[in-house]
Write an enzyme that holds these catalytic residues in place. Structure first.
Site, mmCIF file in Angstrom:
data_model
loop_
_atom_site.group_PDB
_atom_site.id
_atom_site.type_symbol
_atom_site.label_atom_id
_atom_site.label_comp_id
_atom_site.label_asym_id
_atom_site.label_seq_id
_atom_site.Cartn_x
_atom_site.Cartn_y
_atom_site.Cartn_z
ATOM 1 N N GLU A 121 -22.189 43.691 14.368
ATOM 2 C CA GLU A 121 -21.083 43.276 13.509
ATOM 3 C C GLU A 121 -20.319 42.175 14.231
ATOM 4 O O GLU A 121 -19.847 42.382 15.353
ATOM 5 C CB GLU A 121 -20.116 44.421 13.249
ATOM 6 C CG GLU A 121 -20.655 45.621 12.533
ATOM 7 C CD GLU A 121 -19.602 46.711 12.454
ATOM 8 O OE1 GLU A 121 -18.397 46.415 12.651
ATOM 9 O OE2 GLU A 121 -19.967 47.873 12.227
ATOM 10 N N ASP A 166 -7.554 47.308 13.095
ATOM 11 C CA ASP A 166 -7.854 47.085 14.504
ATOM 12 C C ASP A 166 -6.816 47.716 15.421
ATOM 13 O O ASP A 166 -5.607 47.518 15.245
ATOM 14 C CB ASP A 166 -7.917 45.585 14.810
ATOM 15 C CG ASP A 166 -8.964 44.870 13.978
ATOM 16 O OD1 ASP A 166 -9.882 45.553 13.499
ATOM 17 O OD2 ASP A 166 -8.862 43.645 13.808
#
Length: 266
Positions: free
Chosen positions: A49, A60
């Site tokens: 990814e 995140d």
């Protein structure tokens, strides 16, 4: 080009889970990101990814935020992301882009899908794109021949899992916990139940991410999931390394440990 379908079929034939590694484009440098991803592939990652650096991340955790911030300072743009995808796809690994929706929307959905396919990318993971709002992107992806991956979470109802699964063509991303990315001391016990619930709604592979940081944890997750997703643990090693070469060596070592873990299946 290696497709996700090929990767998961091979992993299933080998009686193991697939290993999915995440790194942001432009970190630790634009060329360094390609070299680091290639090191992960050589060490045993089946899928890579590539994160598209974004200034306002939602999913995140602090480790990935740190790396993405450095990438943005490096001046990373979507063109650099596509160049990174092209470089990583050349290794033979199935290569995805993980991105929030806003950059795609601003770039243009059809253009993004087309450029990603032309770079050798096989699909995207869009963590903040909901099924209700995904029509434009799914249409553009289908036209370009790339896969779509959406997320389910421990809080997802059966109806929500069904709706998300229907939008996926590559695999379903099962977030192991309610929270942001980051390696943990243990993988949330809810993850196994979420995988079982998701499989009741789809025949697609189900991959678990968030919290996997060791080979033992990878083996645990591989015991019930089709794929194990690792990101923060790799990035933490690169952040702690004195230089890019040392960082590559460190993440390759961890990837080999993870690869052994997914082969053992707990």
């Amino acid at each position: 080009m290696t497709t996700l379908q090929t990767v998961f079929a091979k992993a299933k034939a080998d009686n193991r889970a697939a290993l999915v590694g995440y790194l942001p484009a432009g970190f630790p440098s634009k060329d360094g990101a390609i070299a680091a991803a290639a090191a992960l592939v050589e060490a045993g990652c089946d899928v890579i990814e590539i994160g598209l650096p974004y200034s306002d991340p939602l999913m995140d955790g602090p480790t990935i935020q740190d790396a993405v911030h450095r990438s943005l300072i490096n001046g990373t743009r979507i063109a650099d992301v596509m160049r990174t995808v092209e470089g990583v796809a050349a290794t033979g690994a199935a290569t995805l882009v993980m991105t929030y929706w806003n950059p795609i929307d601003r770039y243009g959905a059809e253009r993004f899908a087309r450029d990603l396919a032309n770079a050798g990318g096989v699909g995207t993971i869009t963590p903040d794109l909901t099924p209700e709002e995904s029509g434009t992107w799914r249409e553009a992806s289908a036209a370009a021949g790339i896969d779509t991956v959406f997320l389910v979470a421990p809080s997802s109802t059966e109806e929500r899992i069904q709706a998300v699964a229907e939008c996926c063509t590559g695999f379903v991303y099962a977030a192991s916990l309610m929270g942001v990315t980051g390696a943990r001391e243990s993988v949330n016990v809810a993850a196994e139940g979420l995988v079982k619930r998701t499989r009741a709604h789809t025949d697609l592979p189900v991959c678990v991410g968030l919290g996997v940081g060791t080979g033992a944890q990878a083996a645990e997750v591989a015991g019930y999931a089709d794929g194990v997703i690792v990101g923060s643990a790799f990035i933490r090693r690169m952040l702690d390394a004195p230089d890019e070469a040392a960082g590559r060596a460190s993440i390759a070592e961890l990837a080999r440990e993870m690869a052994q873990g997914v082969r053992s299946r707990g």
